[in-house]
Design a protein around this motif. Structure first.
Motif, PDB file in Angstrom:
ATOM      1  N   ASN A 185      -2.432 -67.717  65.589  1.00  0.00           N
ATOM      2  CA  ASN A 185      -3.334 -69.078  65.428  1.00  0.00           C
ATOM      3  C   ASN A 185      -4.996 -68.815  66.124  1.00  0.00           C
ATOM      4  O   ASN A 185      -4.893 -68.057  67.150  1.00  0.00           O
ATOM      5  N   ASN A 190      -3.478 -60.762  61.737  1.00  0.00           N
ATOM      6  CA  ASN A 190      -2.282 -60.468  62.507  1.00  0.00           C
ATOM      7  C   ASN A 190      -1.330 -61.602  62.561  1.00  0.00           C
ATOM      8  O   ASN A 190      -0.254 -61.784  63.290  1.00  0.00           O
ATOM      9  N   GLY A 191      -1.643 -62.754  61.735  1.00  0.00           N
ATOM     10  CA  GLY A 191      -0.818 -63.802  61.666  1.00  0.00           C
ATOM     11  C   GLY A 191      -0.662 -64.613  63.034  1.00  0.00           C
ATOM     12  O   GLY A 191       0.362 -65.280  63.292  1.00  0.00           O
TER      13      GLY A 191
END
Lengths: 251, 119
Positions: free
Chosen positions: A129, A126-127
């Motif tokens: 961190n 989901n991009g």
């Protein structure tokens, strides 16, 4: 210690052959994948929801795994008459319990590790961190899972198999309650409810998903304290389980 | 030996230090719960900064106000009433850990004694 480890590895192999464990592990991974698919609807910091729900999913997974792994071990050994030969010569009752517990704990550790890696993959997909405290948070949930495993062993010696899962789930729910909420169940017997709550663990000690989701740092000493707290409860439940097991007449 | 576990449990419960549970709202010092806090109000369009007692019912409408991010207020109490944020209960966690290990050792010894006596 060697007989215990040999027996634990034997238990590990037995448990890995069971379909229940694979089923529960797959359900956890599917649930995590489902959480990752929740649309963000343009809300900023949608990663918080994925992290929050993901860690909650891991906690419920730890509960299901504990029940799925340990609820049937002792009743099955008794029914298949493998218990008596084991206890008659090579193992003491304490070694039997520890061997079975360590074997089940190894499977639970592997499943939780897979769940944690799964959550990391979903965050990356989901991009988002990966927070630094995610792994310690999963470790605390694992300690909670070991405690629940000890509870399931205790109930498997103490009650009949159909009662094991409901009692464990009840204890899990009650242990999540704050003292005030627990007392409100039976407000007339306040003193009794306070003492009863004192004996139950505070499961919120193992929950650090909220600060992680909001990017708040957790002091390292807290992880140590919470781990020791969980291990102490686990030791207490195992000693109770062993006391009940020692009092059982197996003939 | 038969009643040893019960006696120890009752003794522990009767000690005040062991009886205090850690419901954070119950045992928190006033500085942790701090009802008075700083925030900005938006009554007439002009923002003013002030210290005063908070009316928890007034969170919308004409008394709408803005809080500082990451600070404890009426809306974030639940967040800061968790064990990781309440350092004052950490000593109670250590207390519980020690008591539980002690109880586990007593239960183990008592059950071993009973088993040997039975044989």
């Amino acid at each position: 210690m060697r007989p215990v480890m040999t027996f634990a590895l034997m238990t590990l192999r037995n448990l890995l052959r069971r379909r229940t464990i694979w089923g529960i592990s797959i359900v956890i991974l599917i649930a995590l994948f489902g959480i990752g698919q929740i649309p963000g609807y343009g809300i900023s910091n949608e990663g918080r929801f994925i992290l929050d729900f993901g860690l909650f999913g891991l906690e419920i997974g730890a509960l299901l795994l504990a029940i799925g792994l340990a609820a049937n071990i002792y009743p099955r050994d008794k029914e298949q008459k493998t218990l008596m030969p084991l206890i008659a010569v090579p193992l003491s009752r304490g070694q039997y319990l520890m061997g079975r517990f360590i074997g089940a704990a190894m499977v639970q550790t592997a499943a939780m590790l897979a769940g944690c890696i799964g959550l990391m993959v979903i965050l990356l997909m989901n991009g988002l961190n990966i927070p630094g405290d995610l792994f310690p948070a999963a470790c605390l949930l694992l300690v909670e899972g070991w405690f629940l495993l000890a509870v399931v062993f205790f109930f498997s010696f103490w009650t009949s198999p159909p009662l094991n899962a409901p009692l464990t789930i009840l204890l899990f729910i009650l242990s999540q309650m704050p003292v005030s909420g627990f007392i409100s169940i039976l407000p007339r017997a306040q003193g009794f409810m306070r003492i009863l709550r004192l004996l139950l663990p505070h499961m919120d000690v193992f929950h650090i998903k909220d600060p992680i989701a909001h990017g708040v740092g957790i002091p390292a000493v807290y992880f140590l304290l919470a781990t020791l707290y969980g291990l102490a409860y686990m030791a207490f439940m195992l000693s109770m389980a062993l006391a009940v097991f020692r009092s059982r007449d197996l003939k | 030996m038969k009643y040893l576990k019960l006696i120890i449990l009752l003794a522990l419960i009767s000690l005040t230090g062991c009886r205090i549970d850690y419901d954070i709202e119950e045992v928190a010092p006033p500085e942790h719960l701090g009802e008075t806090h700083e925030h900005e109000h938006d009554h007439t369009g002009a923002e003013t900064e002030e210290h005063h007692e908070h009316d928890i019912t007034a969170i919308s409408g004409s008394d709408r106000h803005v809080h500082e991010a990451g600070a404890r207020n009426h809306g974030t109490e639940w967040f800061f009433n968790q064990p990781w944020a309440a350092r004052f209960i950490w000593s109670k966690m250590i207390r519980d850990t020690v008591i539980l290990i002690f109880l586990a050792a007593v239960i183990l010894l008592a059950s071993r004694y009973r088993l040997r006596k039975k044989r």
